[in-house]
Design an enzyme around this catalytic site. Structure first.
Site, short mmCIF file in Angstrom:
data_model
loop_
_atom_site.label_atom_id
_atom_site.label_comp_id
_atom_site.label_asym_id
_atom_site.label_seq_id
_atom_site.Cartn_x
_atom_site.Cartn_y
_atom_site.Cartn_z
N CYS A 136 38.97 43.55 45.77
CA CYS A 136 38.66 43.20 44.77
C CYS A 136 37.22 42.82 44.34
O CYS A 136 36.79 42.21 45.46
CB CYS A 136 39.49 41.83 44.42
SG CYS A 136 38.99 40.88 43.25
N HIS A 184 38.99 36.21 35.20
CA HIS A 184 37.61 35.49 34.85
C HIS A 184 37.54 35.12 33.59
O HIS A 184 38.12 35.71 32.78
CB HIS A 184 36.57 36.64 35.13
CG HIS A 184 36.86 37.82 34.66
ND1 HIS A 184 37.85 38.82 35.26
CD2 HIS A 184 36.13 38.52 33.64
CE1 HIS A 184 37.63 39.92 34.34
NE2 HIS A 184 36.49 39.77 33.63
N HIS A 205 40.59 40.29 38.58
CA HIS A 205 40.48 38.95 39.18
C HIS A 205 40.27 38.16 38.01
O HIS A 205 39.26 38.25 37.37
CB HIS A 205 39.38 38.92 40.13
CG HIS A 205 39.24 37.77 40.83
ND1 HIS A 205 39.17 37.39 42.25
CD2 HIS A 205 39.14 36.48 40.30
CE1 HIS A 205 39.09 36.32 42.58
NE2 HIS A 205 39.12 35.59 41.69
#
Ligand code: AMP
Length: 113
Positions: free
Chosen positions: A4, A99, A97
């Protein structure tokens, strides 16, 4: 998560321009800013997107949103700002991821899409 991008940033394997950090949250400047201020705020724990938020991990989101006003104030966003999170393909999410984009520093367009 080994591959990631944002986990690599958290581990220091990829450089980033940090603007805020606490126990649960990290924030850094977007590499391709869409406004005079464009900061990405992430939970340190890996979640793929907002689609994975449930009661058991909601504290991570609360930590992010507790950090946002502090970051906005530090960035001088006294006249307002926008917070966006993209989810999945139709949401045009490119980094998997969770955000939140913090955008400001100018009058943003009224259109959201
Ligand atoms: P999204 O399209 O919502 O997944 O947003 C991902 C964001 O990450 C984009 O605005 C990119 O410009 C930004 N980005 C990608 N790689 C980096 C990086 N190495 N450092 C900072 N921002 C990045």
């Amino acid at each position: 998560m080994e591959n990631c991008l944002f986990c690599k940033i958290l581990r220091g394997e990829i450089p980033s321009s940090r603007v805020y950090e606490d126990e649960n949250v990290y924030a850094f400047r977007d590499i391709n800013p869409q406004a005079p201020v464009h900061v990405l705020i992430i939970p340190k724990a890996h979640l793929t997107s907002a689609d994975e938020i449930v009661a058991d991990n909601a504290a991570l989101v609360a930590a992010v949103f507790t950090a946002i006003p502090k970051i906005a104030a530090a960035e001088g966003l006294t006249n307002g700002y926008r917070v966006i999170t993209n989810v999945g393909e139709d949401g045009a999410q490119s980094v998997k991821h969770l955000h939140f984009h913090l955008l400001g520093g100018k009058k943003l367009p009224e259109s959201m899409a």
